[in-house]
Enzyme design. Structure first.
Site, mmCIF file in Angstrom:
data_model
loop_
_atom_site.group_PDB
_atom_site.id
_atom_site.type_symbol
_atom_site.label_atom_id
_atom_site.label_comp_id
_atom_site.label_asym_id
_atom_site.label_seq_id
_atom_site.Cartn_x
_atom_site.Cartn_y
_atom_site.Cartn_z
ATOM 1 N N LYS A 180 1.457 -2.738 -4.469
ATOM 2 C CA LYS A 180 2.694 -2.675 -5.249
ATOM 3 C C LYS A 180 3.359 -4.046 -5.437
ATOM 4 O O LYS A 180 2.915 -4.792 -6.292
ATOM 5 C CB LYS A 180 3.637 -1.631 -4.655
ATOM 6 N N PHE B 221 1.378 10.177 1.719
ATOM 7 C CA PHE B 221 0.896 9.782 0.395
ATOM 8 C C PHE B 221 0.199 8.436 0.526
ATOM 9 O O PHE B 221 0.816 7.436 0.883
ATOM 10 C CB PHE B 221 2.014 9.678 -0.651
ATOM 11 N N ASP C 274 0.149 1.740 6.405
ATOM 12 C CA ASP C 274 0.186 1.680 4.946
ATOM 13 C C ASP C 274 1.589 1.227 4.544
ATOM 14 O O ASP C 274 2.529 2.025 4.511
ATOM 15 C CB ASP C 274 -0.155 3.043 4.342
HETATM 16 C C1 LIG Z 1 1.821 3.901 -4.180
HETATM 17 C C2 LIG Z 1 1.221 4.101 -2.866
HETATM 18 C C3 LIG Z 1 -0.172 4.114 -2.687
HETATM 19 C C4 LIG Z 1 -1.141 4.065 -3.850
HETATM 20 O O1 LIG Z 1 -1.017 2.915 -4.614
HETATM 21 P P1 LIG Z 1 -1.609 2.887 -6.109
HETATM 22 O O2 LIG Z 1 -1.469 1.440 -6.527
HETATM 23 O O3 LIG Z 1 -0.785 3.802 -6.939
HETATM 24 O O4 LIG Z 1 -3.041 3.319 -6.033
HETATM 25 C C5 LIG Z 1 -0.661 4.241 -1.396
HETATM 26 N N1 LIG Z 1 0.168 4.340 -0.334
HETATM 27 C C6 LIG Z 1 1.514 4.338 -0.464
HETATM 28 C C7 LIG Z 1 2.370 4.419 0.755
HETATM 29 C C8 LIG Z 1 2.082 4.223 -1.729
HETATM 30 O O5 LIG Z 1 3.422 4.253 -1.862
#
Ligand SMILES: *Cc1c(COP(=O)(O)O)cnc(C)c1O
Length: 411
Positions: A269, A155, A240
């Site tokens: 985040k 994700f 990520d």
């Molecule tokens: C939440 C998340 C994203 C996307 O972030 P948004 O601010 O919702 O666009 C990308 N990668 C990971 C691992 C995430 O948990």
């Protein structure tokens, strides 16, 4: 409980108000979410209060965007100070929070350069563009031929390019035509990764722990193996850490558990302190140096308010106290969760104050509805899995109480 002016404007605060607000949202917002029937009006630390005055312990923390709790006094103060000065200038001009923010974030990550954006998905897009451009200009991949390897169950956000390499049908189906240039291999499978590597591969993009997939921790040799294969093939290792980073797992970055340093971190985040969206790509000057003026940008990226709040986040992380708290309380949480009855719980995974609980039969959604009735907010992922990711400031007694409520589901 904190009382502010908002409450005085409310006509009443009963169940009918909650129902009205939910009906209004259902009628006028796209149904791209299916929220639990809780309408939050206020929040403080690890606790939220709904419009009926009922309190809930927040065991999701906005998918780790609330790592420091709701309205942490230091973060609210930093935001207030900046609101009184300047909030937005665009990158057409310099401002006095920008240089310090970039320098301080680079130092926290042990890297050199920062490219700030707003949301996580934008930072992932930025990482993809960086890797491709680096691939053509530095690695010498023929134009238009760059490949980025990603993992099954990933994700990374919701843009058209990002969903192009999602393996979740809900996230992907119906949004084509899809962006080419990605190869998907099973998460945790180093042999498959090695087989997928070739001269066109410019980067491997991985979550050090897969969050949305259900807090999946890869086998212990996996991240070091990714690092080795990337080095061997001259590809960038992009971590990520939007959800796993900034204290969640008991260290600043989840990669640290494997003694691995990627070529690039993607952050988001918690970087915005739960106040404003702040994301960033952090890397070396060799890699981020590929951008020249006009080649990438964002109107709001690196704005003064975002930088001021993020600088306070970075200062809070610099002491290590939140990471330590996450490690200590997380160890306790995992001790207790791993003692849940084995015929009712298939698996408990995670690190620090982050857990995925896979029930044997109980659907995750039902578990979360039951927990909400008991005053605990959590979120299901696929099928019978729920995840717990409380604010790192959660009190030990509160944490134990929340785990008591989870226990009650499987007794
Ligand atoms: C939440 C998340 C994203 C996307 O972030 P948004 O601010 O919702 O666009 C990308 N990668 C990971 C691992 C995430 O948990």
């Amino acid at each position: 409980m904190a009382v502010d002016g908002g409450r005085e404007h409310m006509v009443s605060t009963g169940p009918e108000v909650s129902a009205q607000l939910r009906a209004q949202a259902a009628a006028h917002s796209a149904h791209n979410y299916d929220p639990l029937p809780v309408v939050i009006a206020e929040a403080d630390g690890a606790w939220v209060t709904d419009v009926e005055g009922k309190r809930y312990l927040d065991m999701l923390a906005a998918y780790s965007a609330i790592n420091f709790g709701h309205r942490h006094p230091r973060l609210v103060a930093a935001a207030h100070r900046q609101l009184e000065r300047v909030t937005l200038v665009s990158r057409a001009f310099e401002h006095d929070q920008f240089g310090p923010f970039c320098a301080e974030l680079a130092a926290l990550a042990g890297m050199e350069m920062v490219l700030p954006m707003n949301t996580g998905a934008e930072a992932v897009e930025t990482a993809i563009k960086t890797a491709r451009k680096w691939g053509y200009e530095v690695k010498g991949v023929p134009d238009g031929q760059a490949i980025i390897i990603v993992f099954d169950g990933n994700f990374h956000g919701r843009t058209t390019t990002i969903v192009s390499f999602s393996t979740d049908p809900d996230a992907r189906d119906g949004f084509g035509p899809y962006t080419p240039g990605f190869r998907i291999v099973p998460y945790g499978d180093l042999a498959a990764l090695a087989a997928a590597m070739d001269d066109r591969v410019v980067a491997v993009l991985a979550e050090p722990i897969q969050g949305e997939a259900g807090v999946l921790v890869p086998p212990s040799g996996f991240l070091p193996g990714v690092r080795e294969l990337c080095t061997e093939h001259g590809a960038l290792f992009i971590a990520d850490e939007i959800q796993s980073g900034l204290g969640r797992t008991g260290t600043t970055f989840a990669c640290e558990h494997s003694d691995v340093v990627p070529d690039m971190y993607i952050l988001g985040k918690a970087l915005g302190g739960g106040i404003v969206p702040v994301s960033a790509v952090v890397s070396s000057s060799d890699v981020l140096g590929v951008f020249k003026p006009g080649q990438h940008g964002s109107t709001f990226g690196g704005n003064p308010l975002a930088c001021a709040v993020a600088r306070e986040v970075i200062a809070m992380l610099a002491t290590g106290e939140f990471q330590e708290r996450s490690a200590k309380l997380g160890a306790h949480m995992h001790d207790r969760l791993s003692a849940l009855p084995q015929h009712k719980v298939n698996d408990v995974r995670g690190r620090g104050l982050w857990a995925g609980i896979e029930f044997a039969e109980l659907p995750g959604r039902v578990a979360c509805e039951e927990l909400a009735k008991r005053g605990v907010l959590a979120k299901d992922t696929h099928g019978s899995t729920i995840r717990l990711a409380p604010p790192l400031v959660i009190g030990e007694d509160d944490l134990d109480w929340a785990i008591d409520q989870v226990e009650a589901l499987v007794r």
